[in-house]
Design a protein around this motif. Structure first.
Motif, PDB file in Angstrom:
ATOM      1  N   ARG A 136      20.076  34.514  -3.290  1.00  0.00           N
ATOM      2  CA  ARG A 136      20.551  35.740  -2.640  1.00  0.00           C
ATOM      3  C   ARG A 136      21.246  35.428  -1.314  1.00  0.00           C
ATOM      4  NH1 ARG A 136      19.908  41.442  -3.066  1.00  0.00           N
ATOM      5  NH2 ARG A 136      21.628  42.194  -1.781  1.00  0.00           N
ATOM      6  N   ARG A 137      20.723  34.471  -0.549  1.00  0.00           N
ATOM      7  CA  ARG A 137      21.364  34.122   0.722  1.00  0.00           C
ATOM      8  C   ARG A 137      22.762  33.552   0.492  1.00  0.00           C
ATOM      9  NH1 ARG A 137      16.332  32.045   1.926  1.00  0.00           N
ATOM     10  NH2 ARG A 137      17.038  29.876   2.008  1.00  0.00           N
ATOM     11  N   ILE A 138      22.910  32.755  -0.569  1.00  0.00           N
ATOM     12  CA  ILE A 138      24.238  32.220  -0.897  1.00  0.00           C
ATOM     13  C   ILE A 138      25.187  33.356  -1.256  1.00  0.00           C
ATOM     14  CG2 ILE A 138      25.520  30.835  -2.564  1.00  0.00           C
ATOM     15  CD1 ILE A 138      23.032  28.999  -2.749  1.00  0.00           C
ATOM     16  N   ALA A 139      24.727  34.288  -2.105  1.00  0.00           N
ATOM     17  CA  ALA A 139      25.563  35.412  -2.526  1.00  0.00           C
ATOM     18  C   ALA A 139      25.917  36.300  -1.335  1.00  0.00           C
ATOM     19  CB  ALA A 139      24.852  36.215  -3.605  1.00  0.00           C
ATOM     20  N   ASP A 140      24.943  36.579  -0.476  1.00  0.00           N
ATOM     21  CA  ASP A 140      25.212  37.409   0.704  1.00  0.00           C
ATOM     22  C   ASP A 140      26.214  36.745   1.640  1.00  0.00           C
ATOM     23  OD1 ASP A 140      23.527  39.380  -0.180  1.00  0.00           O
ATOM     24  OD2 ASP A 140      21.878  38.897   1.174  1.00  0.00           O
ATOM     25  N   HIS A 141      26.107  35.434   1.765  1.00  0.00           N
ATOM     26  CA  HIS A 141      27.064  34.702   2.607  1.00  0.00           C
ATOM     27  C   HIS A 141      28.487  34.900   2.094  1.00  0.00           C
ATOM     28  CE1 HIS A 141      29.257  31.441   4.499  1.00  0.00           C
ATOM     29  NE2 HIS A 141      29.549  30.966   3.306  1.00  0.00           N
ATOM     30  N   TYR A 142      28.676  34.755   0.794  1.00  0.00           N
ATOM     31  CA  TYR A 142      30.022  34.910   0.234  1.00  0.00           C
ATOM     32  C   TYR A 142      30.495  36.357   0.309  1.00  0.00           C
ATOM     33  CZ  TYR A 142      30.328  30.107  -1.415  1.00  0.00           C
ATOM     34  OH  TYR A 142      30.418  28.734  -1.474  1.00  0.00           O
ATOM     35  N   LEU A 143      29.610  37.315   0.059  1.00  0.00           N
ATOM     36  CA  LEU A 143      30.008  38.722   0.129  1.00  0.00           C
ATOM     37  C   LEU A 143      30.395  39.100   1.554  1.00  0.00           C
ATOM     38  CD1 LEU A 143      30.362  41.524  -1.067  1.00  0.00           C
ATOM     39  CD2 LEU A 143      27.894  41.897  -0.754  1.00  0.00           C
ATOM     40  N   ALA A 144      29.590  38.691   2.533  1.00  0.00           N
ATOM     41  CA  ALA A 144      29.892  39.022   3.926  1.00  0.00           C
ATOM     42  C   ALA A 144      31.191  38.350   4.386  1.00  0.00           C
ATOM     43  CB  ALA A 144      28.733  38.594   4.824  1.00  0.00           C
ATOM     44  N   SER A 145      31.406  37.120   3.948  1.00  0.00           N
ATOM     45  CA  SER A 145      32.614  36.396   4.360  1.00  0.00           C
ATOM     46  C   SER A 145      33.855  36.984   3.697  1.00  0.00           C
ATOM     47  CB  SER A 145      32.477  34.912   4.007  1.00  0.00           C
ATOM     48  OG  SER A 145      31.330  34.344   4.635  1.00  0.00           O
ATOM     49  N   ALA A 146      33.758  37.317   2.403  1.00  0.00           N
ATOM     50  CA  ALA A 146      34.893  37.932   1.710  1.00  0.00           C
ATOM     51  C   ALA A 146      35.199  39.307   2.291  1.00  0.00           C
ATOM     52  CB  ALA A 146      34.599  38.035   0.214  1.00  0.00           C
ATOM     53  N   THR A 147      34.165  40.044   2.673  1.00  0.00           N
ATOM     54  CA  THR A 147      34.364  41.356   3.281  1.00  0.00           C
ATOM     55  C   THR A 147      35.070  41.224   4.627  1.00  0.00           C
ATOM     56  OG1 THR A 147      32.446  42.293   2.155  1.00  0.00           O
ATOM     57  CG2 THR A 147      33.178  43.403   4.149  1.00  0.00           C
ATOM     58  N   ARG A 148      34.705  40.195   5.393  1.00  0.00           N
ATOM     59  CA  ARG A 148      35.399  39.953   6.662  1.00  0.00           C
ATOM     60  C   ARG A 148      36.879  39.643   6.420  1.00  0.00           C
ATOM     61  NH1 ARG A 148      37.162  41.288  11.052  1.00  0.00           N
ATOM     62  NH2 ARG A 148      37.644  39.684  12.586  1.00  0.00           N
ATOM     63  N   ALA A 149      37.166  38.838   5.405  1.00  0.00           N
ATOM     64  CA  ALA A 149      38.564  38.539   5.074  1.00  0.00           C
ATOM     65  C   ALA A 149      39.293  39.805   4.641  1.00  0.00           C
ATOM     66  CB  ALA A 149      38.617  37.484   3.967  1.00  0.00           C
ATOM     67  N   GLU A 150      38.629  40.644   3.845  1.00  0.00           N
ATOM     68  CA  GLU A 150      39.214  41.914   3.394  1.00  0.00           C
ATOM     69  C   GLU A 150      39.583  42.788   4.589  1.00  0.00           C
ATOM     70  OE1 GLU A 150      37.665  45.699   0.665  1.00  0.00           O
ATOM     71  OE2 GLU A 150      36.268  44.471   1.829  1.00  0.00           O
ATOM     72  N   GLU A 151      38.711  42.855   5.592  1.00  0.00           N
ATOM     73  CA  GLU A 151      38.981  43.680   6.774  1.00  0.00           C
ATOM     74  C   GLU A 151      40.195  43.175   7.540  1.00  0.00           C
ATOM     75  OE1 GLU A 151      35.267  43.234   8.721  1.00  0.00           O
ATOM     76  OE2 GLU A 151      34.325  44.949   7.726  1.00  0.00           O
ATOM     77  N   ILE A 152      40.388  41.859   7.577  1.00  0.00           N
ATOM     78  CA  ILE A 152      41.528  41.282   8.296  1.00  0.00           C
ATOM     79  C   ILE A 152      42.824  41.527   7.528  1.00  0.00           C
ATOM     80  CG2 ILE A 152      42.567  39.096   9.040  1.00  0.00           C
ATOM     81  CD1 ILE A 152      39.694  38.090   9.553  1.00  0.00           C
ATOM     82  N   ILE A 153      42.768  41.378   6.207  1.00  0.00           N
ATOM     83  CA  ILE A 153      43.981  41.484   5.391  1.00  0.00           C
ATOM     84  C   ILE A 153      44.410  42.934   5.201  1.00  0.00           C
ATOM     85  CG2 ILE A 153      44.984  40.974   3.128  1.00  0.00           C
ATOM     86  CD1 ILE A 153      42.730  38.761   2.931  1.00  0.00           C
ATOM     87  N   ASP A 154      43.448  43.779   4.878  1.00  0.00           N
ATOM     88  CA  ASP A 154      43.775  45.157   4.488  1.00  0.00           C
ATOM     89  C   ASP A 154      42.702  46.101   5.014  1.00  0.00           C
ATOM     90  OD1 ASP A 154      44.626  47.460   3.324  1.00  0.00           O
ATOM     91  OD2 ASP A 154      44.729  46.687   1.279  1.00  0.00           O
ATOM     92  N   PRO A 155      42.754  46.456   6.308  1.00  0.00           N
ATOM     93  CA  PRO A 155      41.693  47.296   6.881  1.00  0.00           C
ATOM     94  C   PRO A 155      41.536  48.631   6.164  1.00  0.00           C
ATOM     95  CG  PRO A 155      43.125  46.406   8.598  1.00  0.00           C
ATOM     96  CD  PRO A 155      43.777  46.098   7.292  1.00  0.00           C
TER      97      PRO A 155
END
Length: 712
Positions: free
Chosen positions: A382-401
């Motif tokens: 779960r920690r691995i999955a949460d890390h990727y979800l949180a990081s991808a979400t951060r990238a999403e916010e930068i690319i397409d708020p």
């Protein structure tokens, strides 16, 4: 001479070892010692040589180091490191045997026992064996390590020897065993020994063999023609062995004992990941699992735990932030990763990333199953999955708020978010680099018990799918996300998967499938009383109908969307609907209307902060002006669009470049036109759209330009 004492003949008798002086009167001291180089023995202790496959680069590096050291009149020291079973000793021997004519005073060899159950060998004991091998009687071997080292260096100062120190534990263990003079010493170790580099050592790290070399090694082991008769199975076998020489040798040796057995039989046995390491063993002899176990047992506790938890990572390689998510702190993660690299249980990947050898990854996962309780394993996944979800979400916010509107659900504990970059282009690069891992988490999440992570991660990846056209991955991810949303009974999530997944189907050239998905989402929105959601589907359905050739219906839906969406508060989506109307108008030859609609869309999208789609609107305006023969405004708009789209979308940048090539042609700039066509085709290819209608039009334009050039 006789001594002056009165001892009887019996008192003087006895066995004498070493030099003897019989004297009557002695003035001054008497000193006993062996003259350097006087011992008569020439040791030849190196193990037998076996054939080495595809290590010419490593051997050449060793020989270049020897020549350079000889030129500088200093001893030669080299250290070979690598995973257990990768062939360190074999490479060392293949080089050292070639040196025998140059080093006639012998060869010394010692197993330093870094992986021995009894612990590493004591340098003092090894020195005692070396001294005896060089002709020093046992009774004259000094008692203290420092004295043994001094005598060893005295003896080797005038000798030319080669010394092989196998399986070293530390640089400190090795240093007393280094000869003096012009000798050559090779150290092998599973650990990298940076301390020896200070002593002028040449470090050489061995990686597994490439597929062709591994097949050659398999053929050398079998020696019966089966490899040449069954080449596909041979390649499959060495792939399952991941090029590790020990694994290939063991698999080949097991086949060699069964001359009638086909290689495919061993391939099937190794295809079961859970049993692969057990199969790669010869009872009582070579054993890949035992080799890896030895390296694992030598790890300190925190590094051993990180090793087995990383075995739960679903992808082939990972960044240090994944280790931080598992360890809890960056510092502990960095220290443990260094230990795993030093032990050759991790390999370096591009961009300061890390990867497991395939067999090591299976071993780490097996250790997680054996040594971690189920709740600890589940928490790590779960920690691995949460890390990727949180990081991808951060990238999403930068690319397409504007896209970031859906909730994210994380497990307990602090989140570790990767450094995804400061700008949209860098964030897109991060998503693209991590896409294999992100897709692996998507597939793992439902079975691991957190289906919300599945569809939420698909949602976060949407800006990457849209801009860089990963349509195959888009379809696969959305099918998984849609199933997860339905399992949860989450209607909002299901609608998001249907609409964004439908746009992916449009990009893949499946407008009929896309229309079905959009209409299903529209029904769900109506049933839920969601007017905004339903208005958005008007836009999506219009796109599908346009691709199906039903332009009148498409135009009507775009008009309705442009009118309704601002009423529901979504001005950006209204701007997109206007852009779709402009594209359709341009497609049907209504260029003035396209300029007007695209201009309004551009203003709306710029106010909404949507740089990407505003640039798409500028491209549409530029192409419309070009259709009307207005070259100057066309070039200005297309150049502005291209500058914004580079790095965000190769496909959209290619569309702008293709139009700019036409501008260059209209201005008589033939070379520039050809260059722009070629660059556009490269971008279409990089986006996987080299066969799209737009790309075909550019290709035909380039062929015409090249024919005209050759005819001049």
């Amino acid at each position: 001479m006789r001594s002056g004492g009165q001892e009887s003949q019996n008192e003087l008798s006895g066995t004498v070892h070493g030099p003897v002086v019989q004297a009557g009167s002695v003035y001054g001291g008497i000193h006993f010692g062996a003259r350097p180089g006087s011992a008569g023995q020439t040791p030849w202790q190196l193990p037998p040589l076996i054939r080495v496959i595809d290590r010419t680069h490593e051997v050449a590096t060793l020989e270049q180091h020897r020549v350079r050291a000889a030129r500088e009149n200093r001893p030669v020291l080299a250290a070979l490191s690598g995973l257990g079973g990768v062939g360190k000793t074999t490479v060392a021997l293949s080089w050292l045997y070639t040196l025998r004519p140059r080093f006639p005073n012998g060869q010394l060899h010692a197993d330093l026992g870094a992986q021995s159950p009894e612990g590493p060998a004591d340098p003092a004991e090894v020195l005692a064996r070396f001294l005896r091998a060089l002709g020093i009687p046992a009774q004259q071997v000094p008692a203290r390590l420092s004295e043994r080292t001094a005598l060893y260096r005295s003896l080797t100062a005038v000798r030319r020897l080669v010394v092989l120190l196998d399986d070293a534990a530390t640089a400190a263990q090795v240093r007393p065993l280094l000869p003096a003079g012009g000798s050559v010493t090779v150290v092998t170790s599973r650990r990298r020994l940076p301390g020896l580099t200070v002593d002028g050592c040449c470090p050489v790290h061995l990686e597994p063999l490439d597929p062709e070399a591994a097949v050659e090694l398999l053929a050398d082991t079998l020696s019966d023609g089966r490899v040449s008769e069954q080449p596909e199975d041979a390649h499959a076998l060495v792939e399952l062995c991941a090029g590790l020489p020990l694994a290939v040798r063991v698999a080949g040796a097991r086949l060699a004992t069964r001359p009638g057995r086909r290689i495919g039989t061993m391939v099937r046995a190794l295809s079961d990941e859970h049993r692969r390491l057990e199969v790669l063993a010869i009872e009582g002899d070579h054993d890949v699992l035992a080799t890896l176990d030895v390296s694992y047992r030598a790890l300190p506790g925190p590094a051993a735990r990180l090793y087995r938890l990383l075995g739960l990572h679903p992808g082939r390689e990972f960044s240090g932030s994944v280790a931080a998510a598992l360890c809890g702190t960056d510092r502990e993660a960095a220290e443990c990763l260094d230990m795993l690299h030093d032990a050759s249980l991790l390999a370096e990947a591009a961009g300061e990333r890390h990867r497991f050898h395939d067999l090591v990854r299976l071993h780490a996962a097996a250790k997680a199953d054996a040594d971690e309780p189920p709740d600890a394993r589940a928490s790590a996944v779960r920690r691995i999955a949460d890390h990727y979800l949180a990081s991808a979400t951060r990238a999403e916010e930068i690319i397409d708020p504007q896209h970031r509107t859906m909730a994210r659900d994380y497990g307990p504990g602090p989140l570790v978010v990767a450094e995804v970059g400061p700008d949209p282009e860098t964030a897109l690069d991060w998503l693209e680099q991590e896409l294999p891992n992100l897709m692996a988490v998507i597939h793992q999440a439902v079975g691991a018990g957190f289906p919300a992570t599945c569809w939420q991660l698909v949602d976060a990846l949407w800006p990457l799918f849209l801009r860089r056209k990963f349509y195959e991955e888009c379809g696969t991810a959305h099918r998984a996300g849609l199933a997860a949303a339905r399992e949860l009974g989450d209607v909002a999530a299901e609608c998001r998967m249907l609409t964004s997944g439908g746009i992916g189907e449009l990009g893949s050239g499946n407008p009929g499938s896309a229309l079905e998905m959009f209409e299903r989402a529209a029904r769900l929105f109506l049933a839920a009383g969601d007017g905004l959601g339903h208005a958005r589907t008007l836009n999506y359905r219009g796109l599908a109908l346009q691709r199906l050739g039903r332009s009148r219906q498409a135009s009507d839906l775009f008009r309705r969307a442009a009118d309704e969406l601002p009423l529901h508060g979504d001005h950006r989506a209204g701007g997109l609907a206007a852009l779709n109307r402009a594209d359709l108008a341009l497609e049907e030859g209504r260029a003035e209307e396209a300029v007007r609609q695209a201009g309004g869309a551009r203003e709306t999208l710029e106010r909404a902060g949507d740089r990407y789609n505003a640039a798409r609107a500028a491209t549409c305006m530029g192409r419309a002006h070009l259709a009307l023969g207005r070259i100057r405004p066309a070039e200005e708009l297309l150049s502005t669009a291209l500058a914004a789209l580079r790095g965000l979308s190769g496909y959209e940048a290619a569309r702008a470049l293709g139009a700019l090539a036409t501008v260059s042609e209209r201005r008589g700039r033939w070379r520039q036109a050809r260059d722009r066509c070629r660059e556009a085709l490269d971008l279409y290819a990089s986006a996987g759209r080299s066969r799209s209608p737009d790309a075909e039009a550019v290709r035909q334009r380039l062929e015409t330009l090249e024919r005209e050039e050759s005819s001049q």
